[in-house]
Design an enzyme around this catalytic site. Sequence first.
Site, short mmCIF file in Angstrom:
data_model
loop_
_atom_site.label_atom_id
_atom_site.label_comp_id
_atom_site.label_asym_id
_atom_site.label_seq_id
_atom_site.Cartn_x
_atom_site.Cartn_y
_atom_site.Cartn_z
N ASP A 1 -3.88 -7.26 -1.90
CA ASP A 1 -4.29 -7.98 -0.65
C ASP A 1 -5.15 -7.43 0.25
OD1 ASP A 1 -2.32 -6.62 0.17
OD2 ASP A 1 -0.92 -8.18 0.72
N ARG A 2 -5.25 -6.12 0.22
CA ARG A 2 -5.79 -5.34 1.47
C ARG A 2 -7.43 -5.09 0.87
NH1 ARG A 2 -2.52 -1.72 5.19
NH2 ARG A 2 -0.71 -2.82 5.69
N ASP B 1 -5.65 -2.35 -2.26
CA ASP B 1 -4.47 -1.54 -2.50
C ASP B 1 -3.67 -2.00 -3.48
OD1 ASP B 1 -3.62 -4.31 -1.58
OD2 ASP B 1 -2.05 -3.59 -0.19
N HIS C 1 0.77 -1.35 0.03
CA HIS C 1 -0.01 0.00 0.07
C HIS C 1 0.87 1.25 -0.15
CE1 HIS C 1 1.11 -1.38 3.87
NE2 HIS C 1 1.02 0.02 4.51
C1 G16 Z 1 1.85 -6.27 5.84
C2 G16 Z 1 1.55 -7.66 6.35
C3 G16 Z 1 0.19 -7.73 7.15
C4 G16 Z 1 0.25 -6.78 8.48
C5 G16 Z 1 0.83 -5.36 8.10
C6 G16 Z 1 1.11 -4.56 9.23
O1 G16 Z 1 0.65 -5.67 5.15
O2 G16 Z 1 1.46 -8.57 5.13
O3 G16 Z 1 0.01 -9.04 7.56
O4 G16 Z 1 -0.77 -6.49 8.97
O5 G16 Z 1 2.05 -5.25 7.13
O6 G16 Z 1 1.66 -3.45 8.70
P1 G16 Z 1 2.42 -2.37 10.00
O7 G16 Z 1 3.43 -3.41 10.41
O8 G16 Z 1 2.77 -1.26 9.15
O9 G16 Z 1 1.27 -2.16 10.92
P2 G16 Z 1 1.06 -5.28 3.68
O10 G16 Z 1 -0.20 -5.32 3.00
O11 G16 Z 1 1.79 -4.21 3.77
O12 G16 Z 1 1.85 -6.49 2.96
#
Ligand code: G16
Length: 543
Positions: free
Chosen positions: A281-282, A277, A114
């Site tokens: 995935d989000r 995103d 994101h």
């Molecule tokens: C990643 C992980 C997610 C997690 C998020 C947390 O999301 O894949 O499982 O919840 O990071 O982010 P932070 O550490 O900033 O709170 P993504 O969508 O960035 O891959």
Amino acid sequence: MTFKDVETQPYPDQKPGTSGLRKQVAVFQQLHYLENFIQSIFDSAGEISGKTLVMGGDGRYFNEEAIQQAIKMAAANGFAKVVVGQNGLLSTPAVSQLIRHRGAFGGLIFSASHNPGGPNGDFGVKYNIGNGGPAPEKITERVFARSQVIERFQIVQAPDVALDALGTHDVAGMVVEVIDPVADYADLMEKLFDFEAIRELFKSGFTMRFDAMHAVNGPYAEKILEGMLGAPAGSVVNKVPLPDFGGHHPDPNLVHAKALFELMMSGDAPDFGVATDGDGDRNLIIGRGVFVTPSDSLAILAANAHLAPGYGQGIAGIARSMPTSAAADRVAEGLGVACYEVPTGWKFFANLLDAGKISICGEESAGTGSDHVREKDGLWAVLLWLNILAKRKQSVAELVAEHWATYGRNYYTRHDYEDVETEVANRLVEVLRANLPELKGQSFGKRRISQADDFSYTDPEDGSVAAHQGLRIIFEDCARIVVRLSGTGTVGATIRLYVERYEPPEGNLAMETQEALADLLIIAEELAGIKAATGRNAPNVIT
Ligand code: G16
């Protein structure tokens, strides 16, 4: 064709975070930076000779360049085959699905999720293993250790592969198959959901807006929603993936998907508004006039999953990340299934999914998913919502209201303080951590602290321990304050404050969230002092 053994030197900062290695593009563009990390993965992955590797990214700036290098390195390191999405595109859940479906050894995902893109934005590399999920910590630690002593990487000298057309190519004896990024994924979705019921829903005049944020899910949403399910043409907006996401930040929250939010709160709102995103995935779910928090979305999906054919037998269990609200716990209790609380990071769900202990899992950070892949899956969540709405014949607002009337409501908010000086953020966490032992038993007005700790998780399957996963202050009535540092930012530190309290079904379910949590937010400032330490009056993002 020549194989090259290229001499290189380590970079000290290649430690993977919550989700792979994520840095500013300029960092990745340093000499051999990308190659060092990819070689460190290959050196740490085990026996790769003769195996298949899946590759794809979210289309951001540097995506294709990175994929071309990775293909040449895969050939030099002995892989037999690379499966890559056309134009280098594959959503994160689609990579997970392909690894599983093709029995591949693993996959490389090129994305900073994101985070913003473009030459001044971010880039990232994530390694997923054979179960389709993110590499567990024992492997990412090995990769980091390797990156710190690396002296050479291997690459073949070969022309770039034409990624714009489907077909197979030979790169120094390795097969490269360029595939339609959507086809396999769409097949799986058709198996999981009642497409006929969703088609009927759209035929009855149901309207939706899917904001693809100029990110990877545009082609997926267009084909599945408009092409296969009959959503009115134009339901999917911002559907062309762009290297800089059209100058926007592809984070489906109320700040970066503001236009969608405003539409959904206006008189012209369609029935259903969603966004996903950068890497797909989000997800963000908004009904007409009602925002559904990711924690509530997880609970509602879990409570109604049996309405979709893929979950018709009921679910085995539910898991959520620690900072996610306990709304899902109440559903698990109601269904009589287990509920697990794991640290933040999708990788922590993998063992539970592999062991069949859970079917559905999710996180407050806008991620929901199931045992169909080993990543969170934005479009999957949208389709499950559609399936449920089609079967229950209710609006989003009615469904949410009925859920709260049954299980009660977990008022929940997350406040993000972004780009804080790293030292300031670390000190804040250290001080609060040191104070935790004294907090138990302290009262603040009518609230009394029953537990205060630094969350630590022991994986029930492999016994691995993940410590220091967030500071929790829990009150006797189950209200909670959680403080943790983000593991996905690339500039300074991001402090996340999560606040939650439970209101039973017979209580006041219609309060404004920040108002409902006002006293806890004051206590949080008293205990953690985020505003005082950062000199900020307000968070950058409130969810
Ligand atoms: C990643 C992980 C997610 C997690 C998020 C947390 O999301 O894949 O499982 O919840 O990071 O982010 P932070 O550490 O900033 O709170 P993504 O969508 O960035 O891959």
